[in-house]
Design a protein around this motif. Structure first.
Motif, PDB file in Angstrom:
ATOM      1  N   SER A 135       0.864  -1.079   0.048  1.00  0.00           N
ATOM      2  CA  SER A 135       0.030   0.053  -0.050  1.00  0.00           C
ATOM      3  C   SER A 135       0.720   1.288   0.188  1.00  0.00           C
ATOM      4  O   SER A 135       0.539   2.281  -0.615  1.00  0.00           O
ATOM      5  CB  SER A 135      -0.915  -0.036   1.351  1.00  0.00           C
ATOM      6  OG  SER A 135      -1.715   1.090   1.337  1.00  0.00           O
ATOM      7  N   PHE A 136       1.864   1.098   0.809  1.00  0.00           N
ATOM      8  CA  PHE A 136       3.071   2.439   0.824  1.00  0.00           C
ATOM      9  C   PHE A 136       3.575   2.553  -0.382  1.00  0.00           C
ATOM     10  O   PHE A 136       3.720   3.839  -1.090  1.00  0.00           O
ATOM     11  CB  PHE A 136       3.741   2.231   1.829  1.00  0.00           C
ATOM     12  CG  PHE A 136       4.734   3.253   2.355  1.00  0.00           C
ATOM     13  CD1 PHE A 136       4.379   4.440   2.941  1.00  0.00           C
ATOM     14  CD2 PHE A 136       6.155   3.231   1.829  1.00  0.00           C
ATOM     15  CE1 PHE A 136       5.255   5.440   3.234  1.00  0.00           C
ATOM     16  CE2 PHE A 136       7.069   4.211   2.005  1.00  0.00           C
ATOM     17  CZ  PHE A 136       6.468   5.452   2.798  1.00  0.00           C
ATOM     18  N   PHE A 137       3.725   1.539  -0.991  1.00  0.00           N
ATOM     19  CA  PHE A 137       4.613   1.805  -2.541  1.00  0.00           C
ATOM     20  C   PHE A 137       3.607   2.262  -3.421  1.00  0.00           C
ATOM     21  O   PHE A 137       3.747   2.980  -4.479  1.00  0.00           O
ATOM     22  CB  PHE A 137       5.211   0.507  -2.929  1.00  0.00           C
ATOM     23  CG  PHE A 137       5.823   0.292  -4.346  1.00  0.00           C
ATOM     24  CD1 PHE A 137       6.869   0.972  -4.499  1.00  0.00           C
ATOM     25  CD2 PHE A 137       4.887  -0.159  -5.290  1.00  0.00           C
ATOM     26  CE1 PHE A 137       7.258   0.855  -5.678  1.00  0.00           C
ATOM     27  CE2 PHE A 137       5.742  -0.095  -6.756  1.00  0.00           C
ATOM     28  CZ  PHE A 137       7.044   0.336  -6.888  1.00  0.00           C
ATOM     29  N   GLN A 138       2.275   1.632  -3.458  1.00  0.00           N
ATOM     30  CA  GLN A 138       1.279   2.204  -4.532  1.00  0.00           C
ATOM     31  C   GLN A 138       0.996   3.677  -4.318  1.00  0.00           C
ATOM     32  O   GLN A 138       0.640   4.382  -5.282  1.00  0.00           O
ATOM     33  CB  GLN A 138      -0.025   1.250  -4.503  1.00  0.00           C
ATOM     34  CG  GLN A 138       0.342  -0.287  -4.732  1.00  0.00           C
ATOM     35  CD  GLN A 138      -0.844  -1.091  -4.646  1.00  0.00           C
ATOM     36  OE1 GLN A 138      -1.772  -0.866  -3.774  1.00  0.00           O
ATOM     37  NE2 GLN A 138      -0.822  -1.935  -5.327  1.00  0.00           N
ATOM     38  N   ASP A 139       0.920   4.057  -2.948  1.00  0.00           N
ATOM     39  CA  ASP A 139       0.471   5.319  -2.482  1.00  0.00           C
ATOM     40  C   ASP A 139       1.521   6.252  -3.276  1.00  0.00           C
ATOM     41  O   ASP A 139       1.512   7.314  -3.607  1.00  0.00           O
ATOM     42  CB  ASP A 139       0.530   5.648  -1.092  1.00  0.00           C
ATOM     43  CG  ASP A 139      -0.896   4.933  -0.652  1.00  0.00           C
ATOM     44  OD1 ASP A 139      -1.805   4.764  -1.282  1.00  0.00           O
ATOM     45  OD2 ASP A 139      -0.904   4.846   0.535  1.00  0.00           O
ATOM     46  N   CYS A 145       5.550  10.028  -7.115  1.00  0.00           N
ATOM     47  CA  CYS A 145       7.225   9.644  -6.885  1.00  0.00           C
ATOM     48  C   CYS A 145       7.765   8.447  -7.570  1.00  0.00           C
ATOM     49  O   CYS A 145       6.865   7.691  -8.330  1.00  0.00           O
ATOM     50  CB  CYS A 145       7.186   9.184  -5.330  1.00  0.00           C
ATOM     51  SG  CYS A 145       6.649  10.665  -4.239  1.00  0.00           S
ATOM     52  N   GLU A 146       8.978   8.527  -7.637  1.00  0.00           N
ATOM     53  CA  GLU A 146       9.620   7.394  -8.420  1.00  0.00           C
ATOM     54  C   GLU A 146       9.614   6.159  -7.689  1.00  0.00           C
ATOM     55  O   GLU A 146       9.868   4.919  -8.393  1.00  0.00           O
ATOM     56  CB  GLU A 146      11.051   7.752  -8.645  1.00  0.00           C
ATOM     57  CG  GLU A 146      11.026   9.068  -9.648  1.00  0.00           C
ATOM     58  CD  GLU A 146      12.504   9.267  -9.934  1.00  0.00           C
ATOM     59  OE1 GLU A 146      13.351   8.731  -9.441  1.00  0.00           O
ATOM     60  OE2 GLU A 146      12.556  10.473 -10.790  1.00  0.00           O
ATOM     61  N   GLY A 147       9.347   6.047  -6.459  1.00  0.00           N
ATOM     62  CA  GLY A 147       9.215   4.879  -5.779  1.00  0.00           C
ATOM     63  C   GLY A 147       9.529   4.861  -4.304  1.00  0.00           C
ATOM     64  O   GLY A 147       9.114   5.972  -3.698  1.00  0.00           O
ATOM     65  N   ILE A 148      10.051   3.954  -3.580  1.00  0.00           N
ATOM     66  CA  ILE A 148      10.389   3.805  -2.274  1.00  0.00           C
ATOM     67  C   ILE A 148      11.999   3.335  -2.073  1.00  0.00           C
ATOM     68  O   ILE A 148      12.530   2.828  -2.838  1.00  0.00           O
ATOM     69  CB  ILE A 148       9.589   3.237  -1.538  1.00  0.00           C
ATOM     70  CG1 ILE A 148       9.489   1.479  -1.872  1.00  0.00           C
ATOM     71  CG2 ILE A 148       7.994   3.630  -1.638  1.00  0.00           C
ATOM     72  CD1 ILE A 148       8.736   0.792  -0.668  1.00  0.00           C
TER      73      ILE A 148
END
Length: 338
Positions: A135-139, A145-148
């Motif tokens: 969920s954090f990555f999809q948000d 944003c480019e990612g995490i």
């Protein structure tokens, strides 16, 4: 490692406003991002941020001339009030970071969004943790944003400056199938490699195809994603008659590689996003009247063996991808060449 203070007088003002009075010196890991404060602090593209005036060594740009507002996103801290923090674990550095500023202000200064996975939650079978991470990555992706970044919190969790570390893992949107579209492009030229890549070709100049004009239009340079064995294979492949004596009239680009290659191969390329380019000619006239489209942070994925060069991604394909990408960019006909 370039001095760019003159270009960001608004950054200096933000730091002065939000730094705690007891703070005298610090070095932080942060990113300056263009934002549109009129529409909810929407993140802007790197290309738009790059269009800001540059200032000079002896004079800063004036606040009145700033057309792209910025927000400082703070990630990490390396030095605080004379104390070197590189060897401290991330959990401890976080405490110093929170002591640095008075508060956050959306669209001006923000701590990068984060959450913690403790050791007892880190099992691959922990569905709750996996769900939170997904969920954090999809948000992050839906927020342009480019990612995490995944960082070790306590074990081997120091700050290793200017070096890759197994304790930090970058997960970018284009690394995940279905998150970022890829392009099928043709290598049309290359440069002689330097350093470890001496004797090979690196980078390669990649192009799409415009079937209407029957020409190849450059999209980007690619120099990541390759193995040493692939470099050796390409040095052997692009030789003899496959190296052209001069740039063909059906190659459209402002790049000047060391060598021009005949169109022979198709490679799958992924990148962070698409930007307007003063150098590359892909889709010129379809999005911007006098500039093409380029891929930012391109990466080689694989060779596409079942496609002929003229069946690669077209100029129209790239224009459609540009118009549909998550991080929208305002196309300014008067963008200055950097």
């Amino acid at each position: 490692m370039k001095e760019t203070t003159a270009r960001f007088p608004d950054l200096i003002n933000i730091i002065k406003e939000f730094c705690k009075p007891a703070v005298s010196t610090f070095i932080i890991d942060a990113e300056i991002v263009g934002v549109d404060r009129k529409i909810g602090n929407k993140l802007m593209s790197f290309q738009e941020l790059s269009s800001r005036e540059r200032g000079s060594k002896n004079s800063s740009i004036s606040m009145d001339s700033i057309k792209v507002d910025i927000c400082i996103f703070v990630f990490d801290i390396m030095f605080f009030n004379g104390e070197r923090l590189l060897a401290y674990p991330l959990r401890q550095r976080r405490n110093y970071l929170k002591d640095l500023f008075l508060e956050e202000k959306l669209g001006y200064l923000e701590y990068a969004k984060e959450f913690t996975v403790e050791s007892d939650e880190a099992g691959r079978s922990d569905e709750s943790t996996l769900s939170r991470i997904t969920s954090f990555f999809q948000d992050a992706c839906s927020s342009s944003c480019e990612g995490i970044m995944a960082k070790s919190l306590d074990v081997d969790a120091g700050y290793t400056a200017s070096k890759r570390s197994d304790a930090w893992l970058k997960v970018k949107r284009d690394y995940i199938e279905g998150v970022g579209d890829s392009l099928d492009l043709v290598p049309i030229g290359g440069w002689h490699g330097n350093g470890r890549k001496a004797g090979w070709y690196s980078p390669f100049l990649m192009a799409c195809y415009n079937p209407d004009a029957e020409e190849y239009q450059s999209v980007c340079r690619v120099m990541t994603g390759f193995t040493d064995s692939f470099y050796k294979e390409m040095k052997e492949f692009f030789s003899g008659e496959k190296i052209l004596s001069k740039k063909p009239p059906y190659y459209q680009t402002d790049e000047s590689p060391d060598l021009w290659f005949s169109p022979e191969l198709v490679w799958e390329i992924r990148g962070a996003d698409l930007t307007i380019s003063p150098v590359h000619h892909a889709a010129m006239g379809l999005v911007h009247p006098s500039r093409g489209i380029s891929v930012r942070l391109p990466r080689y994925v694989c060779s596409v063996l079942d496609r002929k060069p003229e069946d690669c991604s077209t100029a129209e394909d790239i224009a459609c991808m540009f118009n549909s990408q998550t991080r929208k960019m305002n196309v300014n006909n008067d963008v200055k060449r950097d």
